[in-house]
Design an enzyme around this catalytic site. Sequence first.
Site, PDB file in Angstrom:
ATOM      1  N   LYS A   1     -30.625  25.870  16.388  1.00  0.00           N
ATOM      2  CA  LYS A   1     -31.826  25.041  16.187  1.00  0.00           C
ATOM      3  C   LYS A   1     -33.081  25.895  16.055  1.00  0.00           C
TER       4      LYS A   1
ATOM      5  N   GLY B   1     -16.607  24.864   4.637  1.00  0.00           N
ATOM      6  CA  GLY B   1     -16.680  23.758   5.592  1.00  0.00           C
ATOM      7  C   GLY B   1     -18.046  23.095   5.530  1.00  0.00           C
TER       8      GLY B   1
ATOM      9  N   ASP C   1     -15.544  20.978  26.015  1.00  0.00           N
ATOM     10  CA  ASP C   1     -14.805  21.165  24.760  1.00  0.00           C
ATOM     11  C   ASP C   1     -13.313  21.348  24.973  1.00  0.00           C
TER      12      ASP C   1
ATOM     13  N   ALA D   1     -16.707  27.777   8.722  1.00  0.00           N
ATOM     14  CA  ALA D   1     -17.061  26.780   9.737  1.00  0.00           C
ATOM     15  C   ALA D   1     -16.153  25.571   9.528  1.00  0.00           C
TER      16      ALA D   1
ATOM     17  N   HIS E   1     -46.703   1.599  16.538  1.00  0.00           N
ATOM     18  CA  HIS E   1     -47.078   1.858  15.144  1.00  0.00           C
ATOM     19  C   HIS E   1     -48.060   3.019  15.080  1.00  0.00           C
TER      20      HIS E   1
ATOM     21  N   ARG F   1     -13.592  23.958  15.614  1.00  0.00           N
ATOM     22  CA  ARG F   1     -13.455  24.816  16.790  1.00  0.00           C
ATOM     23  C   ARG F   1     -12.173  24.457  17.523  1.00  0.00           C
TER      24      ARG F   1
ATOM     25  N   ALA G   1     -22.476  19.234  23.529  1.00  0.00           N
ATOM     26  CA  ALA G   1     -23.001  19.725  24.802  1.00  0.00           C
ATOM     27  C   ALA G   1     -23.347  18.580  25.753  1.00  0.00           C
TER      28      ALA G   1
ATOM     29  N   ILE H   1     -21.638  22.611  11.368  1.00  0.00           N
ATOM     30  CA  ILE H   1     -22.155  23.985  11.375  1.00  0.00           C
ATOM     31  C   ILE H   1     -22.455  24.443   9.958  1.00  0.00           C
TER      32      ILE H   1
ATOM     33  N   CYS I   1     -23.233  26.829  23.869  1.00  0.00           N
ATOM     34  CA  CYS I   1     -24.435  26.067  23.536  1.00  0.00           C
ATOM     35  C   CYS I   1     -25.699  26.928  23.585  1.00  0.00           C
TER      36      CYS I   1
HETATM   37  P1  FAD Z   1     -18.666  26.486  26.268  1.00  0.00           P
HETATM   38  O1  FAD Z   1     -20.111  26.256  26.001  1.00  0.00           O
HETATM   39  O2  FAD Z   1     -17.817  27.055  25.229  1.00  0.00           O
HETATM   40  O3  FAD Z   1     -18.579  27.325  27.611  1.00  0.00           O
HETATM   41  C1  FAD Z   1     -17.399  27.810  28.128  1.00  0.00           C
HETATM   42  C2  FAD Z   1     -17.702  29.027  28.979  1.00  0.00           C
HETATM   43  O4  FAD Z   1     -16.517  29.426  29.683  1.00  0.00           O
HETATM   44  C3  FAD Z   1     -18.131  30.257  28.165  1.00  0.00           C
HETATM   45  O5  FAD Z   1     -19.372  30.719  28.648  1.00  0.00           O
HETATM   46  C4  FAD Z   1     -17.010  31.265  28.381  1.00  0.00           C
HETATM   47  O6  FAD Z   1     -17.486  32.610  28.402  1.00  0.00           O
HETATM   48  C5  FAD Z   1     -16.478  30.826  29.747  1.00  0.00           C
HETATM   49  N1  FAD Z   1     -15.092  31.221  29.985  1.00  0.00           N
HETATM   50  C6  FAD Z   1     -14.001  30.946  29.196  1.00  0.00           C
HETATM   51  N2  FAD Z   1     -12.886  31.449  29.754  1.00  0.00           N
HETATM   52  C7  FAD Z   1     -13.259  32.062  30.901  1.00  0.00           C
HETATM   53  C8  FAD Z   1     -12.545  32.776  31.911  1.00  0.00           C
HETATM   54  N3  FAD Z   1     -11.226  32.952  31.859  1.00  0.00           N
HETATM   55  N4  FAD Z   1     -13.251  33.293  32.943  1.00  0.00           N
HETATM   56  C9  FAD Z   1     -14.599  33.115  33.014  1.00  0.00           C
HETATM   57  N5  FAD Z   1     -15.317  32.453  32.097  1.00  0.00           N
HETATM   58  C10 FAD Z   1     -14.659  31.922  31.056  1.00  0.00           C
HETATM   59  N6  FAD Z   1     -23.457  20.560  20.568  1.00  0.00           N
HETATM   60  C11 FAD Z   1     -24.453  19.654  20.656  1.00  0.00           C
HETATM   61  O7  FAD Z   1     -24.350  18.718  21.451  1.00  0.00           O
HETATM   62  N7  FAD Z   1     -25.593  19.748  19.897  1.00  0.00           N
HETATM   63  C12 FAD Z   1     -25.767  20.760  19.011  1.00  0.00           C
HETATM   64  O8  FAD Z   1     -26.791  20.819  18.334  1.00  0.00           O
HETATM   65  C13 FAD Z   1     -24.733  21.729  18.891  1.00  0.00           C
HETATM   66  N8  FAD Z   1     -24.867  22.758  18.037  1.00  0.00           N
HETATM   67  C14 FAD Z   1     -23.883  23.707  17.961  1.00  0.00           C
HETATM   68  C15 FAD Z   1     -24.052  24.746  17.054  1.00  0.00           C
HETATM   69  C16 FAD Z   1     -23.076  25.709  16.928  1.00  0.00           C
HETATM   70  C17 FAD Z   1     -23.271  26.854  15.942  1.00  0.00           C
HETATM   71  C18 FAD Z   1     -21.910  25.638  17.747  1.00  0.00           C
HETATM   72  C19 FAD Z   1     -20.854  26.702  17.650  1.00  0.00           C
HETATM   73  C20 FAD Z   1     -21.737  24.607  18.653  1.00  0.00           C
HETATM   74  C21 FAD Z   1     -22.724  23.618  18.760  1.00  0.00           C
HETATM   75  N9  FAD Z   1     -22.589  22.540  19.627  1.00  0.00           N
HETATM   76  C22 FAD Z   1     -23.578  21.597  19.704  1.00  0.00           C
HETATM   77  C23 FAD Z   1     -21.395  22.380  20.491  1.00  0.00           C
HETATM   78  C24 FAD Z   1     -21.694  22.856  21.943  1.00  0.00           C
HETATM   79  O9  FAD Z   1     -22.106  24.204  21.905  1.00  0.00           O
HETATM   80  C25 FAD Z   1     -20.438  22.714  22.780  1.00  0.00           C
HETATM   81  O10 FAD Z   1     -19.994  21.373  22.728  1.00  0.00           O
HETATM   82  C26 FAD Z   1     -20.701  23.067  24.238  1.00  0.00           C
HETATM   83  O11 FAD Z   1     -21.162  24.385  24.374  1.00  0.00           O
HETATM   84  C27 FAD Z   1     -19.422  22.890  25.071  1.00  0.00           C
HETATM   85  O12 FAD Z   1     -19.656  23.248  26.394  1.00  0.00           O
HETATM   86  P2  FAD Z   1     -18.472  23.758  27.338  1.00  0.00           P
HETATM   87  O13 FAD Z   1     -19.120  24.071  28.635  1.00  0.00           O
HETATM   88  O14 FAD Z   1     -17.350  22.822  27.297  1.00  0.00           O
HETATM   89  O15 FAD Z   1     -17.934  25.090  26.670  1.00  0.00           O
HETATM   90  P1  NAD Z   2     -16.584  20.212  11.615  1.00  0.00           P
HETATM   91  O1  NAD Z   2     -15.345  19.590  12.059  1.00  0.00           O
HETATM   92  O2  NAD Z   2     -17.881  19.515  11.844  1.00  0.00           O
HETATM   93  O3  NAD Z   2     -16.515  20.507  10.044  1.00  0.00           O
HETATM   94  C1  NAD Z   2     -15.481  21.273   9.493  1.00  0.00           C
HETATM   95  C2  NAD Z   2     -15.415  20.978   8.010  1.00  0.00           C
HETATM   96  O4  NAD Z   2     -14.568  21.945   7.410  1.00  0.00           O
HETATM   97  C3  NAD Z   2     -14.830  19.604   7.686  1.00  0.00           C
HETATM   98  O5  NAD Z   2     -15.686  18.922   6.795  1.00  0.00           O
HETATM   99  C4  NAD Z   2     -13.479  19.924   7.058  1.00  0.00           C
HETATM  100  O6  NAD Z   2     -13.090  18.990   6.080  1.00  0.00           O
HETATM  101  C5  NAD Z   2     -13.754  21.297   6.442  1.00  0.00           C
HETATM  102  N1  NAD Z   2     -12.570  22.136   6.247  1.00  0.00           N
HETATM  103  C6  NAD Z   2     -11.512  22.300   7.075  1.00  0.00           C
HETATM  104  N2  NAD Z   2     -10.647  23.188   6.547  1.00  0.00           N
HETATM  105  C7  NAD Z   2     -11.158  23.600   5.357  1.00  0.00           C
HETATM  106  C8  NAD Z   2     -10.740  24.522   4.357  1.00  0.00           C
HETATM  107  N3  NAD Z   2      -9.601  25.197   4.471  1.00  0.00           N
HETATM  108  N4  NAD Z   2     -11.525  24.717   3.273  1.00  0.00           N
HETATM  109  C9  NAD Z   2     -12.686  24.021   3.145  1.00  0.00           C
HETATM  110  N5  NAD Z   2     -13.132  23.141   4.078  1.00  0.00           N
HETATM  111  C10 NAD Z   2     -12.391  22.942   5.166  1.00  0.00           C
HETATM  112  O7  NAD Z   2     -16.582  21.679  12.298  1.00  0.00           O
HETATM  113  P2  NAD Z   2     -17.736  22.752  12.476  1.00  0.00           P
HETATM  114  O8  NAD Z   2     -18.833  22.533  11.519  1.00  0.00           O
HETATM  115  O9  NAD Z   2     -17.039  24.068  12.500  1.00  0.00           O
HETATM  116  O10 NAD Z   2     -18.263  22.440  13.932  1.00  0.00           O
HETATM  117  C11 NAD Z   2     -17.367  22.537  15.049  1.00  0.00           C
HETATM  118  C12 NAD Z   2     -17.806  21.630  16.152  1.00  0.00           C
HETATM  119  O11 NAD Z   2     -18.972  22.153  16.773  1.00  0.00           O
HETATM  120  C13 NAD Z   2     -18.195  20.234  15.694  1.00  0.00           C
HETATM  121  O12 NAD Z   2     -17.080  19.381  15.593  1.00  0.00           O
HETATM  122  C14 NAD Z   2     -19.103  19.800  16.784  1.00  0.00           C
HETATM  123  O13 NAD Z   2     -18.322  19.285  17.824  1.00  0.00           O
HETATM  124  C15 NAD Z   2     -19.781  21.084  17.232  1.00  0.00           C
HETATM  125  N6  NAD Z   2     -21.144  21.189  16.650  1.00  0.00           N
HETATM  126  C16 NAD Z   2     -22.040  20.205  16.895  1.00  0.00           C
HETATM  127  C17 NAD Z   2     -23.303  20.290  16.359  1.00  0.00           C
HETATM  128  C18 NAD Z   2     -24.292  19.199  16.651  1.00  0.00           C
HETATM  129  O14 NAD Z   2     -24.048  18.419  17.563  1.00  0.00           O
HETATM  130  N7  NAD Z   2     -25.396  19.110  15.931  1.00  0.00           N
HETATM  131  C19 NAD Z   2     -23.669  21.351  15.551  1.00  0.00           C
HETATM  132  C20 NAD Z   2     -22.723  22.333  15.314  1.00  0.00           C
HETATM  133  C21 NAD Z   2     -21.454  22.243  15.866  1.00  0.00           C
END
Ligand code: FAD
Ligand code: NAD
Length: 464
Positions: free
Chosen positions: A52, A182, A311, A269, A443, A272, A319, A186, A43
């Site tokens: 963001k 995708g 996750d 994308a 408003h 995940r 998050a 993302i 995150c």
């Molecule tokens: P993570 O954030 O993945 O954290 C897991 C941690 O565990 C990592 O730091 C990793 O290094 C550590 N770890 C793993 N294995 C080990 C090990 N063996 N030893 C020590 N450390 C370890 N969510 C939203 O709600 N809003 C958003 O706008 C949003 N935007 C996103 C945009 C993108 C591009 C992406 C990729 C994700 C986005 N998400 C968003 C999803 C959000 O980032 C995740 O849902 C969130 O980070 C999950 O938290 P977590 O703690 O479960 O896992």
């Molecule tokens: P997603 O599940 O949101 O979207 C993946 C898209 O890829 C789907 O529309 C699917 O139909 C398409 N797809 C799958 N296989 C394909 C292929 N072979 N060819 C073409 N299209 C294909 O996944 P993401 O965008 O990778 O995001 C992953 C996760 O990260 C989200 O599910 C969400 O939990 C988290 N995330 C959240 C936010 C937020 O909260 N604003 C922002 C970014 C990511």
Amino acid sequence: MDEIAAKVLVIGGGPAGYVCAIRAGQLGLETVLVEQAEFGGTCLNVGCIPSKALIHVADAFHAAQGHAGSGAFGLSVGSASLDFAKTIAWKDSIVGRLTGGVKSLLKKSSVRIVEGRATIEDGKTCIVSTSRGDMRIRAEHLVLATGSEPAALSALPFGGSVLSSTDVLTLTAVPQHLVVVGAGYIGLELGTAFAKMGAQVTVVEAAERILPAWDEELTRPVAKRLGSLGVEVRTANFAQGLTDDGSTLTVKHVNGDVSLLAADNILVAVGRKPRTQGFGLERLDLAFDGPFVAIDRRCATSMRHVWAIGDLTGEPMLAHRAMAQGKLVAEVIAGQRREFDHRAIATICFTDPEIVTVGLLPEQAKASNVSVATARFPFAANGRALTQGDELGFIRVVTRADNDLVLGIQAVGAGVSELAAGFALALEMGATVEDIAGTIHAHPTRSEAFQEAALGASGYALHI
Ligand code: FAD
Ligand code: NAD
């Protein structure tokens, strides 16, 4: 080997793990948090926050270009330019402030931080390889919070011009032509941002339409805006792989047609996957739910005193869900009675315009075998939206027709992400249509469209 013991051992310092550790520390539980990379996890480092930040810069640049081009609102500015290296440096500075803040909060809550990679030995022990050698940690409770990582396509592995969401956030220049595979969260959040920053963007989506997790009425304004930004969207298309010189992506339509897309970069994308490999998780006797660690409503796994959050435990991978589970588990370990309730977790897609949903979509509500009603109010009839020059979108409420209980709330429009709290509160408190319609909404704000949608559900919207 150094050895330490604690009441709670948390593996993973993302939103799930660091919040769990802070709360456990606040509750007086001796807690150790192990993190292999930067605190804040996906995150803060490569997810919500950096994406963001880029979206914000892209919006600002695009708006400035609009003023330079058309003199909208009677305002005109000189030609806008973007120094992308500075954008990335600014984004990194925000990330640095927040990850540093997490470390301070952990220390303030007396959490012991161990930096290194944890390998699980059994349900109470792990070995951490740190820069100063290995350390064994024993604890009464083990909390798994190892998060998730980008899923790759076998025909299009990450590397070279093929980027994961992590890679795309470290680009040093805006690509001329970016292909996004995708059209989910993302792909569309970042694809839109790069389009606004000047890239020619083509989106390839396997489903029949973009953002297939939501209904078409809700996503139509986003599709419309993508069109006006010049983003080419190819739905019902699958990425097949790169041509031999690595510069062109082959895509195949469901009808069998094959086409070629030249690209400087390809962002894959397509979802995940939970991080379950390579750290001894298989040594535990855990039940799985598909690829995810299975948990009950207290985030307990199938092993006593082993908990899993974030996750790693499945959808929605967000998050705020991860943080809520982290807090809950710390409180359960401290002896409090807690259960996780999924009903009011908002989802927000930071596209243009933004989408917010809480609770049930109309089709989901209908599937629950109650009679369902929906009412929507368009931003085209909302004063605030007009004064902001962006009237695309609406707010919609989904209700039980027999007793007016609100089952779901959705919005699509500029800035609606900030309405998510009010929507979630309404669902959490079990609001009826009358509760929302009877609440005086200030408003001029976009939130008035929420009250008007509820009035509409009662049969008497006032401003349409
Ligand atoms: P993570 O954030 O993945 O954290 C897991 C941690 O565990 C990592 O730091 C990793 O290094 C550590 N770890 C793993 N294995 C080990 C090990 N063996 N030893 C020590 N450390 C370890 N969510 C939203 O709600 N809003 C958003 O706008 C949003 N935007 C996103 C945009 C993108 C591009 C992406 C990729 C994700 C986005 N998400 C968003 C999803 C959000 O980032 C995740 O849902 C969130 O980070 C999950 O938290 P977590 O703690 O479960 O896992
Ligand atoms: P997603 O599940 O949101 O979207 C993946 C898209 O890829 C789907 O529309 C699917 O139909 C398409 N797809 C799958 N296989 C394909 C292929 N072979 N060819 C073409 N299209 C294909 O996944 P993401 O965008 O990778 O995001 C992953 C996760 O990260 C989200 O599910 C969400 O939990 C988290 N995330 C959240 C936010 C937020 O909260 N604003 C922002 C970014 C990511």
